[in-house]
Design a protein around this motif. Structure first.
Motif, mmCIF file in Angstrom:
data_model
loop_
_atom_site.group_PDB
_atom_site.id
_atom_site.type_symbol
_atom_site.label_atom_id
_atom_site.label_comp_id
_atom_site.label_asym_id
_atom_site.label_seq_id
_atom_site.Cartn_x
_atom_site.Cartn_y
_atom_site.Cartn_z
ATOM 1 N N THR A 187 0.829 -1.214 0.000
ATOM 2 C CA THR A 187 0.000 0.000 0.000
ATOM 3 C C THR A 187 0.861 1.260 0.000
ATOM 4 O O THR A 187 0.490 2.268 -0.606
ATOM 5 N N THR A 188 2.014 1.223 0.659
ATOM 6 C CA THR A 188 2.898 2.388 0.670
ATOM 7 C C THR A 188 3.475 2.653 -0.706
ATOM 8 O O THR A 188 3.628 3.808 -1.132
ATOM 9 N N VAL A 189 3.809 1.585 -1.435
ATOM 10 C CA VAL A 189 4.295 1.736 -2.809
ATOM 11 C C VAL A 189 3.250 2.433 -3.661
ATOM 12 O O VAL A 189 3.547 3.395 -4.405
ATOM 13 N N LEU A 190 2.009 1.989 -3.578
ATOM 14 C CA LEU A 190 0.938 2.577 -4.390
ATOM 15 C C LEU A 190 0.621 4.002 -3.940
ATOM 16 O O LEU A 190 0.273 4.864 -4.761
ATOM 17 N N PHE A 191 0.727 4.258 -2.646
ATOM 18 C CA PHE A 191 0.531 5.618 -2.139
ATOM 19 C C PHE A 191 1.558 6.562 -2.750
ATOM 20 O O PHE A 191 1.214 7.655 -3.230
ATOM 21 N N GLY A 192 2.824 6.170 -2.746
ATOM 22 C CA GLY A 192 3.858 7.017 -3.330
ATOM 23 C C GLY A 192 3.624 7.266 -4.807
ATOM 24 O O GLY A 192 3.815 8.385 -5.309
ATOM 25 N N ALA A 193 3.195 6.231 -5.518
ATOM 26 C CA ALA A 193 2.919 6.379 -6.946
ATOM 27 C C ALA A 193 1.768 7.353 -7.181
ATOM 28 O O ALA A 193 1.831 8.225 -8.053
ATOM 29 N N ALA A 194 0.702 7.204 -6.396
ATOM 30 C CA ALA A 194 -0.464 8.078 -6.559
ATOM 31 C C ALA A 194 -0.126 9.525 -6.214
ATOM 32 O O ALA A 194 -0.610 10.465 -6.870
ATOM 33 N N CYS A 195 0.710 9.733 -5.195
ATOM 34 C CA CYS A 195 1.129 11.096 -4.846
ATOM 35 C C CYS A 195 1.907 11.738 -5.977
ATOM 36 O O CYS A 195 1.733 12.926 -6.280
ATOM 37 N N ALA A 196 2.806 10.972 -6.590
ATOM 38 C CA ALA A 196 3.590 11.502 -7.699
ATOM 39 C C ALA A 196 2.674 11.970 -8.821
ATOM 40 O O ALA A 196 2.852 13.079 -9.370
ATOM 41 N N LEU A 197 1.694 11.153 -9.193
ATOM 42 C CA LEU A 197 0.772 11.524 -10.268
ATOM 43 C C LEU A 197 -0.072 12.731 -9.882
ATOM 44 O O LEU A 197 -0.304 13.623 -10.707
ATOM 45 N N ALA A 198 -0.532 12.772 -8.631
ATOM 46 C CA ALA A 198 -1.408 13.857 -8.199
ATOM 47 C C ALA A 198 -0.693 15.202 -8.192
ATOM 48 O O ALA A 198 -1.236 16.216 -8.660
ATOM 49 N N LEU A 199 0.533 15.250 -7.666
ATOM 50 C CA LEU A 199 1.244 16.528 -7.615
ATOM 51 C C LEU A 199 1.728 16.951 -8.991
ATOM 52 O O LEU A 199 1.751 18.146 -9.300
ATOM 53 N N ASP A 200 2.104 15.991 -9.833
ATOM 54 C CA ASP A 200 2.476 16.363 -11.202
ATOM 55 C C ASP A 200 1.277 16.921 -11.955
ATOM 56 O O ASP A 200 1.418 17.825 -12.781
ATOM 57 N N ALA A 201 0.076 16.397 -11.670
ATOM 58 C CA ALA A 201 -1.130 16.924 -12.298
ATOM 59 C C ALA A 201 -1.398 18.353 -11.842
ATOM 60 O O ALA A 201 -1.799 19.212 -12.654
ATOM 61 N N ARG A 202 -1.180 18.638 -10.571
ATOM 62 C CA ARG A 202 -1.351 20.011 -10.067
ATOM 63 C C ARG A 202 -0.350 20.951 -10.716
ATOM 64 O O ARG A 202 -0.686 22.088 -11.062
ATOM 65 N N PHE A 203 0.888 20.486 -10.874
ATOM 66 C CA PHE A 203 1.900 21.303 -11.536
ATOM 67 C C PHE A 203 1.491 21.599 -12.982
ATOM 68 O O PHE A 203 1.527 22.749 -13.433
ATOM 69 N N ALA A 204 1.080 20.567 -13.717
ATOM 70 C CA ALA A 204 0.694 20.753 -15.114
ATOM 71 C C ALA A 204 -0.511 21.681 -15.232
ATOM 72 O O ALA A 204 -0.574 22.534 -16.139
ATOM 73 N N GLU A 205 -1.458 21.540 -14.317
ATOM 74 C CA GLU A 205 -2.644 22.412 -14.341
ATOM 75 C C GLU A 205 -2.252 23.865 -14.126
ATOM 76 O O GLU A 205 -2.758 24.767 -14.815
ATOM 77 N N HIS A 206 -1.346 24.116 -13.194
ATOM 78 C CA HIS A 206 -0.876 25.485 -12.956
ATOM 79 C C HIS A 206 -0.253 26.066 -14.217
ATOM 80 O O HIS A 206 -0.583 27.186 -14.637
ATOM 81 N N VAL A 207 0.662 25.316 -14.822
ATOM 82 C CA VAL A 207 1.381 25.817 -15.994
ATOM 83 C C VAL A 207 0.417 26.076 -17.153
ATOM 84 O O VAL A 207 0.446 27.148 -17.781
ATOM 85 N N LEU A 208 -0.444 25.115 -17.438
ATOM 86 C CA LEU A 208 -1.356 25.254 -18.571
ATOM 87 C C LEU A 208 -2.383 26.360 -18.345
ATOM 88 O O LEU A 208 -2.756 27.076 -19.283
ATOM 89 N N ASP A 209 -2.859 26.517 -17.109
ATOM 90 C CA ASP A 209 -3.800 27.605 -16.814
ATOM 91 C C ASP A 209 -3.155 28.959 -17.085
ATOM 92 O O ASP A 209 -3.782 29.861 -17.668
ATOM 93 N N ARG A 210 -1.919 29.120 -16.678
ATOM 94 C CA ARG A 210 -1.219 30.382 -16.908
ATOM 95 C C ARG A 210 -0.989 30.622 -18.396
ATOM 96 O O ARG A 210 -1.193 31.731 -18.894
ATOM 97 N N TRP A 211 -0.546 29.595 -19.084
ATOM 98 C CA TRP A 211 -0.259 29.770 -20.507
ATOM 99 C C TRP A 211 -1.535 30.014 -21.308
ATOM 100 O O TRP A 211 -1.544 30.809 -22.241
#
Length: 350
Positions: free
Chosen positions: A302-326
């Protein structure tokens, strides 16, 4: 004091990071008592500039440090207490954003990682960069990513001494490629520096720390949080796995987008290298690394999957920020006066 490596500390972004910088640089006798209580007032921990910079400052002492900061601060108990408070805020927010997955058999971990990647519905920054981005936008993207790529592989390397057997061998195999097989020109961090120079950017380590926003720092602080805590060793492996599993196609798009904008072979080599290398790494990471690790310690699935899901979630927030600005025809960087990412004069006091 440490030998110079050209890495100056970034400007503070709030009361906590300001007090921390003053103390680390010798302009205050010690960290103020109960400094961490100021972090309790933050809103969204993922976008709070003071919190994320405080974490970055604390974590960087375990990497290359800062020219004007004594290396002995790395293990100072008062600084570690502040770091723990900041980490508690960050990790609590992560666990609200990504609840711990349900238990599953170790043999199902590779398939579960694949399902996470396939179900990811985050905005596609790579498609935008491939077909629509301007050169200035691509340069901004490189500035954001420089915080990670200039020390690429280092956060995940913390896991090596915490593993054994097949999982350890798999991680070493991946990391050896990341470090160019011991050849400096082929190190991924070095290839990225070439890309930066080809785009007319400053390739000095940490050159754009003052320019990137909290959401960018959060994606990097996530790796350090997972990598520096043994209890989260499964999370850093899951993080690495999804990074490898979501790398080949986006990097192909990045390379094609840069070629569309006139980038030469030297500029695109970093991205082209990842297309081939990570196609192999994704299988090693999912099966030989995470699968073997969980077979040896089923409670870590479960910890492995938690880390994977966190990586995807924060990268999605980063991409949303960049694309919203652009999309709004604005810069995705913090206060700046030019494409080099320099701060407005006097915007942030030291």
């Amino acid at each position: 004091m440490r030998e110079s490596n050209g890495h100056a500390h970034p400007h503070p972004r709030g009361p906590v990071s300001a007090a921390l910088v003053r103390t680390l640089t010798g302009n205050a006798p010690d960290l103020p008592a109960r400094l961490g209580r100021d972090l309790a007032a933050v809103g969204d921990p993922f976008t709070d500039e003071d919190l994320q910079l405080t974490l970055h400052l604390c974590y960087e002492l375990h990497y290359r440090g800062f020219d004007d900061v004594d290396d002995r601060w790395e293990w100072d108990p008062h600084l570690l207490a502040l770091r723990r408070t900041a980490e508690d805020r960050f990790e609590s927010a992560l666990r609200r954003l990504v609840p711990m997955p349900a238990p599953l058999p170790a043999r199902d971990v590779p398939a579960a990682l694949t399902a996470l990647v396939e179900q990811d519905e985050g905005p596609s920054l790579s498609k935008f960069l491939a077909g629509r981005a301007t050169m200035e936008q691509f340069r901004e993207f490189v500035m954001h990513r420089s915080v990670y790529h200039q020390r690429e592989a280092d956060p995940h390397t913390w896991a090596i001494p915490r593993l054994a057997g097949r999982a350890k061998a798999a991680l070493v195999e991946i990391q050896a490629d990341e470090y160019g097989g011991g050849r400096l020109p082929r190190m991924h961090a070095e290839l990225f520096r070439v890309t930066m120079r080809e785009l007319g950017l400053d390739d000095t380590y940490g050159a754009y720390l003052d320019a990137v926003p909290a959401v960018t720092l959060a994606t990097n602080n996530l790796m350090s949080l997972f990598g520096l805590h043994r209890r989260l060793r499964g999370a850093i492996l899951g993080h690495l796995a999804v990074y490898e599993m979501t790398s080949s196609l986006p990097n192909r798009r990045y390379g094609n987008g840069l070629r569309r904008l006139g980038g030469n072979a030297d500029a695109t080599r970093f991205y082209d290298e990842h297309v081939e290398a990570d196609a192999v790494h994704e299988q090693i990471a999912a099966h030989d690394l995470c699968g073997s690790f969980c077979a040896d310690d089923p409670n870590q699935a479960t910890t492995v999957l938690f880390g994977a899901a966190c990586a995807l979630a924060l990268d999605a927030r980063f991409a949303e920020h960049v694309l919203d600005r652009w999309t709004a025809h604005e810069s995705s960087m913090r206060d700046q006066t030019s494409s080099s990412g320099r701060l407005l004069a006097g915007a942030l006091g030291a």
